[in-house]
Design a protein around this motif. Structure first.
Motif, PDB file in Angstrom:
ATOM      1  N   ILE A 223       0.935  -1.236   0.061  1.00 57.00           N
ATOM      2  CA  ILE A 223      -0.030   0.083  -0.103  1.00 57.00           C
ATOM      3  C   ILE A 223       0.863   1.232   0.188  1.00 57.00           C
ATOM      4  O   ILE A 223       1.686   1.424   1.154  1.00 57.00           O
ATOM      5  CB  ILE A 223      -0.956   0.141   1.275  1.00 57.00           C
TER       6      ILE A 223
ATOM      7  N   GLY B 158       5.015   5.486  -3.310  1.00 57.78           N
ATOM      8  CA  GLY B 158       6.280   6.439  -3.182  1.00 57.78           C
ATOM      9  C   GLY B 158       7.301   5.643  -3.190  1.00 57.78           C
ATOM     10  O   GLY B 158       7.433   4.623  -3.753  1.00 57.78           O
TER      11      GLY B 158
ATOM     12  N   SER C 195       3.264  10.936  -5.728  1.00 60.68           N
ATOM     13  CA  SER C 195       2.546  11.964  -5.374  1.00 60.68           C
ATOM     14  C   SER C 195       2.504  12.342  -3.735  1.00 60.68           C
ATOM     15  O   SER C 195       2.248  13.546  -3.269  1.00 60.68           O
ATOM     16  CB  SER C 195       0.747  11.564  -5.751  1.00 60.68           C
TER      17      SER C 195
ATOM     18  N   ARG D 241       7.822  15.442  -3.246  1.00 57.33           N
ATOM     19  CA  ARG D 241       7.973  16.717  -2.763  1.00 57.33           C
ATOM     20  C   ARG D 241       9.077  16.905  -1.987  1.00 57.33           C
ATOM     21  O   ARG D 241       9.147  17.921  -1.155  1.00 57.33           O
ATOM     22  CB  ARG D 241       6.704  16.823  -1.889  1.00 57.33           C
ATOM     23  N   CYS D 242      10.110  15.891  -1.950  1.00 59.00           N
ATOM     24  CA  CYS D 242      11.237  16.048  -1.159  1.00 59.00           C
ATOM     25  C   CYS D 242      12.494  16.455  -1.678  1.00 59.00           C
ATOM     26  O   CYS D 242      12.391  16.750  -2.915  1.00 59.00           O
ATOM     27  CB  CYS D 242      11.531  14.770  -0.422  1.00 59.00           C
TER      28      CYS D 242
ATOM     29  N   GLY E 147      18.068  14.762  -0.798  1.00 59.23           N
ATOM     30  CA  GLY E 147      19.206  14.338  -0.351  1.00 59.23           C
ATOM     31  C   GLY E 147      19.487  13.075   0.126  1.00 59.23           C
ATOM     32  O   GLY E 147      18.653  12.406   0.531  1.00 59.23           O
TER      33      GLY E 147
ATOM     34  N   TYR F  65      27.768  16.102   1.214  1.00 59.47           N
ATOM     35  CA  TYR F  65      26.854  16.938   2.238  1.00 59.47           C
ATOM     36  C   TYR F  65      27.759  17.887   3.183  1.00 59.47           C
ATOM     37  O   TYR F  65      28.722  17.086   3.607  1.00 59.47           O
ATOM     38  CB  TYR F  65      26.231  15.914   2.956  1.00 59.47           C
TER      39      TYR F  65
ATOM     40  N   GLN G  16       7.654  22.242   4.301  1.00 57.27           N
ATOM     41  CA  GLN G  16       7.731  23.108   3.189  1.00 57.27           C
ATOM     42  C   GLN G  16       9.003  23.349   2.579  1.00 57.27           C
ATOM     43  O   GLN G  16      10.200  23.208   3.013  1.00 57.27           O
ATOM     44  CB  GLN G  16       7.208  24.357   3.250  1.00 57.27           C
TER      45      GLN G  16
ATOM     46  N   TYR H 223       6.171  14.891   6.447  1.00 54.11           N
ATOM     47  CA  TYR H 223       7.135  14.300   7.238  1.00 54.11           C
ATOM     48  C   TYR H 223       6.346  13.069   8.104  1.00 54.11           C
ATOM     49  O   TYR H 223       5.698  13.637   8.903  1.00 54.11           O
ATOM     50  CB  TYR H 223       7.886  15.077   8.420  1.00 54.11           C
TER      51      TYR H 223
ATOM     52  N   HIS I  81      13.850  11.449   6.219  1.00 62.06           N
ATOM     53  CA  HIS I  81      14.961  10.883   5.663  1.00 62.06           C
ATOM     54  C   HIS I  81      14.551   9.635   4.963  1.00 62.06           C
ATOM     55  O   HIS I  81      15.277   8.582   4.691  1.00 62.06           O
ATOM     56  CB  HIS I  81      16.051  10.914   6.342  1.00 62.06           C
TER      57      HIS I  81
ATOM     58  N   MET J 104      16.436   8.780   0.928  1.00 60.13           N
ATOM     59  CA  MET J 104      17.798   8.114   0.983  1.00 60.13           C
ATOM     60  C   MET J 104      17.842   6.802   1.459  1.00 60.13           C
ATOM     61  O   MET J 104      18.920   6.195   1.108  1.00 60.13           O
ATOM     62  CB  MET J 104      18.698   9.049   1.897  1.00 60.13           C
TER      63      MET J 104
HETATM   64  C1  LIG Z   1       9.731  18.894   2.073  1.00 57.26           C
HETATM   65  C2  LIG Z   1      10.349  17.417   2.299  1.00 57.26           C
HETATM   66  C3  LIG Z   1      11.509  17.422   2.311  1.00 57.26           C
HETATM   67  C4  LIG Z   1      12.173  16.062   2.101  1.00 57.26           C
HETATM   68  N1  LIG Z   1      13.613  15.961   1.936  1.00 57.26           N
HETATM   69  C5  LIG Z   1      14.171  14.646   2.064  1.00 57.26           C
HETATM   70  C6  LIG Z   1      15.684  14.552   1.525  1.00 57.26           C
HETATM   71  O1  LIG Z   1      16.256  15.499   1.389  1.00 57.26           O
HETATM   72  N2  LIG Z   1      16.139  13.295   1.683  1.00 57.26           N
HETATM   73  C7  LIG Z   1      15.261  12.259   2.295  1.00 57.26           C
HETATM   74  O2  LIG Z   1      15.761  11.125   2.231  1.00 57.26           O
HETATM   75  N3  LIG Z   1      13.955  12.458   2.406  1.00 57.26           N
HETATM   76  C8  LIG Z   1      13.306  13.429   2.311  1.00 57.26           C
HETATM   77  N4  LIG Z   1      12.263  13.940   2.883  1.00 57.26           N
HETATM   78  C9  LIG Z   1      11.458  12.549   3.369  1.00 57.26           C
HETATM   79  C10 LIG Z   1      10.908  11.700   2.367  1.00 57.26           C
HETATM   80  O3  LIG Z   1      10.314  12.400   1.334  1.00 57.26           O
HETATM   81  C11 LIG Z   1      10.048  10.656   2.683  1.00 57.26           C
HETATM   82  O4  LIG Z   1      10.678  10.090   3.980  1.00 57.26           O
HETATM   83  C12 LIG Z   1       9.984   9.445   1.873  1.00 57.26           C
HETATM   84  O5  LIG Z   1       9.448   9.944   0.623  1.00 57.26           O
HETATM   85  C13 LIG Z   1       8.683   8.706   2.380  1.00 57.26           C
HETATM   86  O6  LIG Z   1       8.462   7.808   1.190  1.00 57.26           O
HETATM   87  P1  LIG Z   1       7.455   6.903   1.477  1.00 57.26           P
HETATM   88  O7  LIG Z   1       7.123   5.921   0.197  1.00 57.26           O
HETATM   89  O8  LIG Z   1       7.045   6.034   2.670  1.00 57.26           O
HETATM   90  O9  LIG Z   1       6.109   7.962   1.498  1.00 57.26           O
HETATM   91  P2  LIG Z   1       5.358   8.607   0.224  1.00 57.26           P
HETATM   92  O10 LIG Z   1       5.984   9.164  -0.629  1.00 57.26           O
HETATM   93  O11 LIG Z   1       4.314   9.758   1.329  1.00 57.26           O
HETATM   94  O12 LIG Z   1       4.359   7.474  -0.292  1.00 57.26           O
HETATM   95  C14 LIG Z   1       3.299   7.059   0.465  1.00 57.26           C
HETATM   96  C15 LIG Z   1       2.034   6.950  -0.598  1.00 57.26           C
HETATM   97  O13 LIG Z   1       0.993   6.236   0.002  1.00 57.26           O
HETATM   98  C16 LIG Z   1      -0.166   6.576  -0.878  1.00 57.26           C
HETATM   99  N5  LIG Z   1      -1.273   6.363   0.281  1.00 57.26           N
HETATM  100  C17 LIG Z   1      -1.418   6.553   1.333  1.00 57.26           C
HETATM  101  N6  LIG Z   1      -2.561   5.969   1.768  1.00 57.26           N
HETATM  102  C18 LIG Z   1      -3.164   5.213   0.760  1.00 57.26           C
HETATM  103  C19 LIG Z   1      -4.026   4.232   0.780  1.00 57.26           C
HETATM  104  N7  LIG Z   1      -5.237   4.229   1.736  1.00 57.26           N
HETATM  105  N8  LIG Z   1      -4.461   3.536  -0.435  1.00 57.26           N
HETATM  106  C20 LIG Z   1      -3.307   3.735  -1.540  1.00 57.26           C
HETATM  107  N9  LIG Z   1      -2.388   4.568  -1.222  1.00 57.26           N
HETATM  108  C21 LIG Z   1      -2.170   5.219  -0.263  1.00 57.26           C
HETATM  109  C22 LIG Z   1       0.045   8.057  -0.852  1.00 57.26           C
HETATM  110  O14 LIG Z   1      -0.791   8.614  -1.677  1.00 57.26           O
HETATM  111  C23 LIG Z   1       1.700   8.120  -1.076  1.00 57.26           C
HETATM  112  O15 LIG Z   1       1.775   8.158  -2.447  1.00 57.26           O
HETATM  113  C24 LIG Z   1      11.372  15.023   2.668  1.00 57.26           C
HETATM  114  C25 LIG Z   1      10.251  15.211   2.907  1.00 57.26           C
HETATM  115  C26 LIG Z   1       9.573  16.500   2.545  1.00 57.26           C
HETATM  116  C27 LIG Z   1       8.123  16.660   2.803  1.00 57.26           C
END
Ligand SMILES: Cc1cc2nc3c(=O)[nH]c(=O)nc-3n(C[C@H](O)[C@H](O)[C@H](O)COP(=O)(O)OP(=O)(O)OC[C@H]3O[C@@H](n4cnc5c(N)ncnc54)[C@H](O)[C@@H]3O)c2cc1C
Length: 380
Positions: A10, A13, A41, A46-47, A50, A89, A226, A307, A335, A338
């Motif tokens: 699920i 990302g 999305s 949006r990150c 890094g 870095y 942001q 976050y 983070h 990365m």
């Molecule tokens: C402004 C900002 C700057 C950052 N900078 C860095 C950086 O420089 N380096 C770094 O390592 N990290 C950075 N991060 C953190 C990093 O973006 C996240 O830790 C990472 O992207 C997490 O990935 P993920 O796949 O767990 O989450 P996400 O990318 O949020 O993916 C989760 C997905 O699950 C989907 N979802 C949720 N609920 C459901 C559901 N019920 N059914 C189906 N789909 C669902 C969402 O739509 C989403 O697309 C930053 C974050 C932000 C906000």
């Protein structure tokens, strides 16, 4: 749509797609990934992109070092150029407490085998003459840190997983997880039911809500962060530069744009995604002080993301002890991009072989919260 899968992930990302990629690569082909919107999305797209190995907690250093190994061969292994750039870095220390912490961190990171060094103010000035280093006491620099394009990385993992047999369902929301007598039976989505006995929660900012669908309480909370991007300038900045006390990070992209952000201590937990005027004013006032060449640069776009925080600012990578085969890779606390390659690989090994192989992630289990935890300090 496939009505049955050996694993349903699920979240589309970087974490969900990395897990899908490694599951398929290790031989499990009938994987389904469900994403409620488009790929990347959520926080990923949006990150800041890094990639840093300089952490205060050993576990984060180990995971990041493994990830860097995988990022280094990403194009060859996953099949796409993701603008991966080894510019290093640069971490800036302005207080005595930071100086003490940086000395301690570097000693621990070097013990782990990381090529990282302390830089005096003079050495930093010599390497980065275009920065205003007024008030700087010390810096640390790791040349194998860097950055990459998070959209490309997510697409790369998803496309490669699809090629190997995975099904990627976008614009499809998981609305419930079917649990009977402690066993997962399937997931209910807006496009129908998928029968499965293994579910991975990689839902980022919505990890807690997805946990509750299976009746599992997860200690994560989401906070708006942001970030903005400027018009492009000629290449000047190799490393990603970060200051914890001044609360900023900044990097220059391959096409010359500067991406920069800060945290907000007053921000309450929420799923808010709207950018604020206050952030724009604070950042545009603060950053030209440290980087004088930014004075006349225009901001192109400004956005926010979530976050997903854990109580100790380290990821939670675990499996529920209440029901069978409900895995989660959540709480990345700023983070997760990365760490994704190492986490994807570890999760796939755990699901297929019963335990992670390359990095011992047992310290990232939920049980740590009842034993007392040490919080990651190197966060913005
Ligand atoms: C402004 C900002 C700057 C950052 N900078 C860095 C950086 O420089 N380096 C770094 O390592 N990290 C950075 N991060 C953190 C990093 O973006 C996240 O830790 C990472 O992207 C997490 O990935 P993920 O796949 O767990 O989450 P996400 O990318 O949020 O993916 C989760 C997905 O699950 C989907 N979802 C949720 N609920 C459901 C559901 N019920 N059914 C189906 N789909 C669902 C969402 O739509 C989403 O697309 C930053 C974050 C932000 C906000």
């Amino acid at each position: 749509m496939r009505a049955e899968a050996s694993v349903v992930i699920i979240g589309g990302g970087i974490i969900g797609t990395a897990i899908a990629f490694y599951l398929c690569k290790k031989g499990l082909k009938d994987v389904v990934l469900v994403e409620k919107s488009y790929l990347s999305s959520g926080a990923t797209g949006r990150c800041g992109g890094g990639i840093r190995q300089q952490w205060s907690e050993r576990m984060n250093v180990r995971l990041a070092m493994r990830s860097v190994k995988l990022f280094e061969r990403f194009e060859e292994e996953v099949g796409m150029d993701i603008e991966y750039y080894h510019g290093g870095y640069l971490l800036l220390a302005y207080t005595d407490e930071e100086v003490e912490l940086f000395h301690k961190n570097v000693a621990m990171q070097q013990e782990e085998g990381l090529d990282v060094r302390l830089l005096s103010k003079e050495e930093t000035k010599e390497k980065f003459p275009f920065m205003n280093l007024e008030g700087l006491k010390l810096a640390t620099f790791c040349p194998t840190d860097g950055h990459a394009n998070p959209h490309l990385a997510t697409m790369a993992y998803a496309k490669a997983a699809e090629k190997m047999g995975a099904m990627i369902l976008t614009h499809t929301e998981v609305t419930d997880i079917d649990v009977q007598n402690g066993q997962i039976k399937g997931v209910l989505t807006t496009k129908g039911y998928i029968k499965t006995s293994v579910v991975v929660n990689a839902a980022g900012g919505f990890s807690r809500e997805v946990g509750l669908m299976a009746g599992v309480e997860l200690p994560t909370e989401s906070y708006r962060h942001q970030i903005f991007v400027t018009e492009p300038l000629e290449h000047i900045l190799d490393p990603l530069v970060i200051s914890f006390v001044n609360n900023f990070y900044i990097r220059q992209t391959k096409s010359g744009n500067f991406i920069m952000g800060q945290g907000d201590k007053d921000e309450p937990p929420s799923h808010k995604h709207d950018p604020s005027w206050r952030f724009l004013v604070e950042m545009t006032e603060k950053m030209p002080h440290f980087f004088p060449f930014l004075k006349e640069v225009r901001v192109l776009r400004h956005w926010a993301g979530l976050y997903n925080m854990s109580p100790d600012a380290q990821p939670i990578i675990d499996k529920s002890d209440k029901l069978s085969d409900f895995y989660f890779a959540i709480g990345f606390s700023g983070h997760g991009f990365m760490l994704a390659p190492a986490v994807g690989e570890a999760m796939a090994d755990w699901i297929i072989y019963g335990s992670p192989k390359k990095v011992d992630i047992s310290n990232l289990k939920m049980e740590r919260f009842s034993k007392g935890v040490s919080r990651e300090k190197n966060v913005v």
